[in-house]
Design an enzyme around this catalytic site. Sequence first.
Site, mmCIF file in Angstrom:
data_model
loop_
_atom_site.group_PDB
_atom_site.id
_atom_site.type_symbol
_atom_site.label_atom_id
_atom_site.label_comp_id
_atom_site.label_asym_id
_atom_site.label_seq_id
_atom_site.Cartn_x
_atom_site.Cartn_y
_atom_site.Cartn_z
ATOM 1 N N LYS A 105 0.863 -1.186 0.000
ATOM 2 C CA LYS A 105 0.000 0.000 0.000
ATOM 3 C C LYS A 105 0.890 1.224 0.000
ATOM 4 O O LYS A 105 1.987 1.206 0.562
ATOM 5 C CB LYS A 105 -0.883 0.024 1.257
ATOM 6 C CG LYS A 105 -2.083 0.933 1.129
ATOM 7 C CD LYS A 105 -3.118 0.274 0.239
ATOM 8 C CE LYS A 105 -4.505 0.743 0.503
ATOM 9 N NZ LYS A 105 -5.458 -0.330 0.142
HETATM 10 N N1 GLU Z 1 -7.258 -0.063 -3.073
HETATM 11 C C1 GLU Z 1 -8.021 -1.239 -3.323
HETATM 12 C C2 GLU Z 1 -8.043 -2.124 -2.080
HETATM 13 O O1 GLU Z 1 -7.870 -1.660 -0.978
HETATM 14 C C3 GLU Z 1 -7.588 -1.974 -4.584
HETATM 15 C C4 GLU Z 1 -6.163 -2.442 -4.614
HETATM 16 C C5 GLU Z 1 -5.705 -2.996 -5.962
HETATM 17 O O2 GLU Z 1 -6.521 -3.111 -6.861
HETATM 18 O O3 GLU Z 1 -4.525 -3.306 -6.055
HETATM 19 O O4 GLU Z 1 -8.306 -3.296 -2.152
#
Ligand code: GLU
Length: 416
Positions: A105
Amino acid sequence: MTESGPLENMLAQMEQAREYVDIDDGIFERLKSPERTLSVSLPVRMDDGSVEVFDAYRCQFDSARGPYKGGIRYHPNVSEEEVSALAGWMTWKTALVDLPFGGAKGGIVCNTKELSDNEVEQLTRRYTEGIRRMIGPETDIPAPDMNTDERTMAWVMDTYSVYQGYAVPEVVTGKPPEIGGTDGRVEATGRGVAITTEETFEYFDTDVENADVAIQGFGNVGSVTADLLTERGANVVAVSDVSGAIYDPDGLDIEDVQAYVESNDGRLEGYDAEAISNDDLLTLDVDALIPAAIEDVITVDVAERLEADVVVEAANGPTTFDAAQILQERDVPVVPDILANAGGVIVSYLEWVQNSQQYSWDVEEVNRDLRQRLTSAFDEMLGAYEARDIPTLRTAAYTIALERSADAHEYRGLFP
Ligand code: GLU
């Protein structure tokens, strides 16, 4: 009593699941600590000519099962602790829905409402430059998260590609379809939440037709969820954003609310329905409560007063660890975030696969695959919940995710 933050919550959730799985101590220790976090400071030339410096991070939590995967969020509350927790949740999410990815993240500490489009673009490009040595289509693939979207991903893809000297669409997912994004990605998280909610209703013998649903948050995820559940016959009786919540016991006209928000600078405030507080929304007597905003909104205090029959976690980490214990005591089932909001990363995976094959699928194919993956993960979670006599759905989901991740570490072993 101050309640624990997201990282402590995530680690406590892992510990709770541990007693139901047989994982080597050393591997469990390893699973508790992120592999690495890069912290960058980003000088940006603002529109008035001044220079402002922003703090930003990218945490790569675990890659035993495949490349790191996870979004980038722009928010004033971003911190190293928060991105670590969110990267951990991505690791458990990709393992639970069995995608060949690890978890990551990223985030920039900023308030996009105070920045112009040009400033957001400069910030995004500078951030991409800051993390470009650690991301890549085979190493770490970012995606949208809070306050980032297709437009943001296009800038990340462009900046990375310029440094590489050729176009690399597969370095990010959630791109506009014009540059390699997949149809269905924008709606994917909300579609996944709606599918999970339907499955949950079916499991608990609640008819989705005329079921009352309250949704906290009316961004991309909350609004798509509201739309799709309305299509299935549910009554979305309340929705909210930072400006407050609106309530109609007969069900809101979601299309009308969406049109109003679009014409009102993205805010619900002033919509012609009963205004209630966010706290009132969280404690409404509904068939399902869907928190689709930020972390830690269901606190102990809220959990003691919550009246929904079930909670479906569309946001990442909306329930504090202590609040979850209260909901368990009160027999309120919680469908965990790592399943309920996995639709986004599932379709990200489908986008990445299409990019790798230089081929594209139509939206029906994407949605069919999403539904199939999500419902089979839901069934697996229920299977573990019932077979192992595990107290909560979250712990059942964690046992599957932790086992898969630990097995990958076990097979790969230690090197060097
Ligand atoms: N931000 C989204 C999540 O928390 C998607 C992450 C992604 O598609 O890599 O799952």
